[in-house]
Design a protein around this motif. Sequence first.
Motif, PDB file in Angstrom:
ATOM      1  N   GLY A  16      -0.549   9.795  -1.596  1.00 31.07           N
ATOM      2  CA  GLY A  16      -0.802   8.485  -2.171  1.00 31.07           C
ATOM      3  C   GLY A  16      -1.490   7.540  -1.205  1.00 31.07           C
ATOM      4  N   SER A  17      -1.635   6.290  -1.644  1.00 34.79           N
ATOM      5  CA  SER A  17      -2.333   5.286  -0.850  1.00 34.79           C
ATOM      6  C   SER A  17      -1.550   3.981  -0.829  1.00 34.79           C
ATOM      7  CB  SER A  17      -3.718   5.007  -1.444  1.00 34.79           C
ATOM      8  OG  SER A  17      -4.537   6.148  -1.430  1.00 34.79           O
ATOM      9  N   ARG A  19      -2.009  -0.247   1.167  1.00 35.11           N
ATOM     10  CA  ARG A  19      -2.789  -1.112   2.049  1.00 35.11           C
ATOM     11  C   ARG A  19      -1.878  -2.127   2.730  1.00 35.11           C
ATOM     12  NH1 ARG A  19      -7.616  -5.098   0.018  1.00 35.11           N
ATOM     13  NH2 ARG A  19      -5.803  -6.286  -0.727  1.00 35.11           N
ATOM     14  N   ARG A  67      -8.482   9.260   7.170  1.00 38.19           N
ATOM     15  CA  ARG A  67      -7.520   8.874   6.128  1.00 38.19           C
ATOM     16  C   ARG A  67      -7.278   7.368   6.102  1.00 38.19           C
ATOM     17  NH1 ARG A  67      -2.422  10.501   6.492  1.00 38.19           N
ATOM     18  NH2 ARG A  67      -2.395  10.678   8.766  1.00 38.19           N
ATOM     19  N   PHE A  68      -7.267   6.736   7.250  1.00 41.04           N
ATOM     20  CA  PHE A  68      -6.992   5.299   7.352  1.00 41.04           C
ATOM     21  C   PHE A  68      -8.291   4.557   7.657  1.00 41.04           C
ATOM     22  CE2 PHE A  68      -2.270   5.583   8.886  1.00 41.04           C
ATOM     23  CZ  PHE A  68      -1.988   6.413   7.815  1.00 41.04           C
ATOM     24  N   GLN A  82      -6.108   0.223   5.297  1.00 40.91           N
ATOM     25  CA  GLN A  82      -6.068   1.039   4.096  1.00 40.91           C
ATOM     26  C   GLN A  82      -5.625   2.445   4.486  1.00 40.91           C
ATOM     27  OE1 GLN A  82      -6.696   0.190   0.803  1.00 40.91           O
ATOM     28  NE2 GLN A  82      -6.015   2.272   0.320  1.00 40.91           N
ATOM     29  N   MET A  83      -4.555   2.900   3.863  1.00 43.02           N
ATOM     30  CA  MET A  83      -3.976   4.194   4.192  1.00 43.02           C
ATOM     31  C   MET A  83      -4.112   5.097   2.973  1.00 43.02           C
ATOM     32  SD  MET A  83      -0.548   2.591   5.961  1.00 43.02           S
ATOM     33  CE  MET A  83       0.189   4.182   6.341  1.00 43.02           C
ATOM     34  N   ASN A  84      -4.911   6.133   3.097  1.00 43.28           N
ATOM     35  CA  ASN A  84      -5.117   7.091   2.004  1.00 43.28           C
ATOM     36  C   ASN A  84      -4.579   8.456   2.386  1.00 43.28           C
ATOM     37  OD1 ASN A  84      -6.500   5.084   0.532  1.00 43.28           O
ATOM     38  ND2 ASN A  84      -8.479   5.717   1.384  1.00 43.28           N
ATOM     39  N   ASN A  85      -4.275   9.252   1.376  1.00 44.59           N
ATOM     40  CA  ASN A  85      -3.785  10.620   1.603  1.00 44.59           C
ATOM     41  C   ASN A  85      -2.654  10.627   2.623  1.00 44.59           C
ATOM     42  OD1 ASN A  85      -3.640  13.410   1.374  1.00 44.59           O
ATOM     43  ND2 ASN A  85      -5.232  13.753   2.924  1.00 44.59           N
ATOM     44  N   VAL A  86      -1.676   9.767   2.415  1.00 42.21           N
ATOM     45  CA  VAL A  86      -0.608   9.641   3.394  1.00 42.21           C
ATOM     46  C   VAL A  86       0.254  10.898   3.422  1.00 42.21           C
ATOM     47  CG1 VAL A  86      -0.565   7.133   3.321  1.00 42.21           C
ATOM     48  CG2 VAL A  86       0.869   8.451   1.742  1.00 42.21           C
ATOM     49  N   ASP A  90       3.518  10.051   8.427  1.00 39.77           N
ATOM     50  CA  ASP A  90       3.069   8.660   8.542  1.00 39.77           C
ATOM     51  C   ASP A  90       4.224   7.677   8.375  1.00 39.77           C
ATOM     52  OD1 ASP A  90       0.089   9.548   6.717  1.00 39.77           O
ATOM     53  OD2 ASP A  90       0.316   9.306   8.885  1.00 39.77           O
TER      54      ASP A  90
END
Length: 125
Positions: A16-17, A19, A67-68, A82-86, A90
Motif C-alpha cells: 500500500g501507500s 504520505r 519506493r519513497f 510519499q511512501m509507495n509499495n510499503v 518499513d
Amino acid sequence: QLRLVDSGGHQVQPGGSLRLSCKAPGFTLNHWGVGWFRQAPGKEREGVSCISHSGELIDYADSVKGRFTISRDRPTNTVYLQMNNVKPEDTALYYCAAGPYACQGRVVADEYNNWGQGTQVTVSS
C-alpha cells in the motif's frame, strides 16, 4: 528553534501507500533542509530521505529507493514523504527534522537541530 509537526502515519497493508507531512507552524520550512528519519523498536535510528532547502539535493536510503519520494510544496510550506509499495520492514516511528544547511547529499542526523514528535507507520495485513 522550529516546532515541527509531522503527521500522516497510520496502519497500511503491505504494498500500500501513504504520505507523511512535515510542517513548521509560524515558520517557513522553505529555508531549511528537511530530512525524514525512522526508528523501529530495538533498532537504531535510520535516515530515510532528505531534501535541501533549494530542493536541488535529494537523497534516499538504499532500502527505500524507488519506493519513497520526498518533495516540497512551497506555497503550503510543507515537506512530504510519499511512501509507495510499503513493506513490513518499513514499520517504524517516523520523524521529520530540519537543519539550516542539512542535506548536502546524504541523510546525516548531525545536520539537524529541530525534530518533530514522530508519526507511527505500521505495515501489516
